[in-house]
Structure formats: C-alpha cells, structure tokens
Scaffold this motif. Structure first.
Motif, PDB file in Angstrom:
ATOM      1  N   UNK A   1      20.468   8.015   0.329  1.00  0.00           N
ATOM      2  CA  UNK A   1      20.500   6.927   1.300  1.00  0.00           C
ATOM      3  C   UNK A   1      19.433   5.904   0.931  1.00  0.00           C
ATOM      4  N   UNK A   2      19.403   4.820   1.663  1.00  0.00           N
ATOM      5  CA  UNK A   2      18.490   3.732   1.354  1.00  0.00           C
ATOM      6  C   UNK A   2      17.036   4.195   1.315  1.00  0.00           C
ATOM      7  N   UNK A   3      16.636   5.065   2.247  1.00  0.00           N
ATOM      8  CA  UNK A   3      15.241   5.511   2.244  1.00  0.00           C
ATOM      9  C   UNK A   3      14.910   6.317   0.992  1.00  0.00           C
TER      10      UNK A   3
ATOM     11  N   UNK B   1      11.251   0.634  -8.408  1.00  0.00           N
ATOM     12  CA  UNK B   1      10.811  -0.116  -9.596  1.00  0.00           C
ATOM     13  C   UNK B   1      11.997  -0.770 -10.307  1.00  0.00           C
ATOM     14  N   UNK B   2      13.162  -0.114 -10.294  1.00  0.00           N
ATOM     15  CA  UNK B   2      14.362  -0.717 -10.893  1.00  0.00           C
ATOM     16  C   UNK B   2      14.795  -1.949 -10.103  1.00  0.00           C
ATOM     17  N   UNK B   3      14.731  -1.845  -8.776  1.00  0.00           N
ATOM     18  CA  UNK B   3      15.135  -2.973  -7.931  1.00  0.00           C
ATOM     19  C   UNK B   3      14.273  -4.201  -8.216  1.00  0.00           C
ATOM     20  N   UNK B   4      12.999  -3.966  -8.469  1.00  0.00           N
ATOM     21  CA  UNK B   4      12.073  -5.084  -8.699  1.00  0.00           C
ATOM     22  C   UNK B   4      12.305  -5.762 -10.047  1.00  0.00           C
TER      23      UNK B   4
ATOM     24  N   UNK C   1      16.323 -10.216  -7.566  1.00  0.00           N
ATOM     25  CA  UNK C   1      15.033  -9.983  -6.892  1.00  0.00           C
ATOM     26  C   UNK C   1      13.978 -10.893  -7.502  1.00  0.00           C
ATOM     27  N   UNK C   2      13.962 -10.959  -8.831  1.00  0.00           N
ATOM     28  CA  UNK C   2      12.973 -11.785  -9.545  1.00  0.00           C
ATOM     29  C   UNK C   2      13.118 -13.254  -9.151  1.00  0.00           C
TER      30      UNK C   2
ATOM     31  N   UNK D   1      16.091  -9.592  -1.454  1.00  0.00           N
ATOM     32  CA  UNK D   1      14.904  -8.766  -1.242  1.00  0.00           C
ATOM     33  C   UNK D   1      15.108  -7.430  -1.969  1.00  0.00           C
ATOM     34  N   UNK D   2      14.031  -6.665  -2.098  1.00  0.00           N
ATOM     35  CA  UNK D   2      14.133  -5.342  -2.713  1.00  0.00           C
ATOM     36  C   UNK D   2      15.141  -4.479  -1.948  1.00  0.00           C
ATOM     37  N   UNK D   3      15.078  -4.536  -0.631  1.00  0.00           N
ATOM     38  CA  UNK D   3      15.985  -3.738   0.203  1.00  0.00           C
ATOM     39  C   UNK D   3      17.439  -4.145  -0.029  1.00  0.00           C
TER      40      UNK D   3
END
Length: 198
Positions: free
Chosen positions: A115-117, A125-128, A133-134, A139-141
């Motif tokens: 799940x998201x959490x 770190x992958x999301x960023x 995102x960049x 957003x990261x979420x």
C-alpha cells in the motif's frame, strides 16, 4: 480440430497478454466482481460470461472442453485461484524468486499487501528520481500512488496490491522479456535488490 485444455489455456493466455502486462489481472478482476457469493469458484456460465465481458469469444464446445478439464473433481465448478494460476504465463523459478524478493521488500509491514504507506518507506528514493517529481509536476505521494495504480487492479485500483496481483503483473512483464539474466537485472535495479550472490 479438437484442442486440449493446455492448448485452450495457451489461447486464453495469449488473448490476455495482448492487453499488456495487466491483461491477466484484468480478467481476474472480472471474475472477482462476478463472485458475489465469495465462493471463489467459477461455474460454466460464469466462465463464459467473464470471457465475453473481457472480449474473448470461444465456442461452447471449446469452453466445455476447457471447463471439464479444469473441473478436476467434477463438482461443476473450477477453483478460481487454480484457474488463474494456470493462466499465468509459466516462469522459471529464478524469475519467481526475484519477483517474490521485490514484493517482500515493498511489503514493509509484512501484511501481504503493498500500500502507499509501504511505498513511502521502501520506494521513496525512486519516486524522488521520477522526472515529474523533479520538475515539480507531481508530489512524491502522487508519484508513488501512480506507481501503485500501475500494478493495481486495471481500471479500478483499490490502493492495495496483493502478492498474487504482483505476481500476475510481473508474469505479464516476464512474458515480454526473453532473457532470464536481463529480467533478473531489471527487477534488481528497479527495486534496489542485492545482486545474486551478494
């Protein structure tokens, strides 16, 4: 020309895979929606209706052959999980193992669902590094939610990916990658898994 159950399963599998990595999972969703009594069993009419809803039309003769071969105890119903397991493209154990490792890494709280959490801990770190995102578009979420939705139920994501759903998704991906070493490398790079032998 008569076809045996294995040949018919192969035809169904090919039809599902034509719909991309989520094809098999898409058919699974239709079956789950039809299982209003939660029996996890499919009767002949449900098999026919689900395939038609999914856009796969087979003759009654072929469907009866398939159904009878899968109804191992001749009870008039097919076990849903067994059917989906047979439909999943065959994979070598090395591929299954790396998919299992990836799921276990993402399932941070070990409740057999991603799940998201979980992703906020294990995949942040992958999301960023994601281009949107960049650039500030997401957003990261939002990036993590988009990733989760991409492997969740097609067209009806519930925010939770089970081990079976994860395996079905990557079975579809696996069917598009011929080389075992490349598949392993891809999975390890994507999920930050240690190299084999490390």
């Amino acid at each position: 020309m008569s076809m045996n159950a294995d040949s018919l399963i192969e035809v169904l599998r090919e039809q599902c895979l034509k719909r991309g990595c989520n094809g098999i999972k898409g058919l699974s969703v239709i079956f789950r929606a039809m299982d209003i009594d939660y029996s996890k069993r499919i009767v002949f009419e449900e098999l026919k209706e689900a395939l038609e809803r999914f856009g796969i039309i087979m003759s009654d003769n072929y469907l009866h052959t398939l159904f009878n071969a899968l109804d191992l105890n001749k009870s008039g119903g097919i076990d849903f999980c067994e059917f989906m397991h047979k439909l999943r493209p065959p994979m070598k154990q090395c591929r299954i193992d790396v998919i299992e490792q990836a799921f276990s890494k993402l399932d941070v709280n070990k409740d057999e669902a991603i799940m998201l959490d979980d992703l906020q801990v294990a995949y942040s770190s992958n999301a960023k590094k994601h281009p949107q995102f960049i650039s500030g578009e997401l957003t990261e979420k939002q990036v993590l939610r988009n990733f989760l939705d991409s492997i969740d139920t097609p067209g009806n994501p519930d925010g939770k990916v089970t081990r079976e759903e994860f395996m079905n998704y990557y079975a579809g991906v696996s069917a598009t990658v011929d080389d075992d070493m490349y598949f392993d490398l891809m999975m390890r790079a994507c999920y930050g898994l240690p190299n084999r032998g490390s």
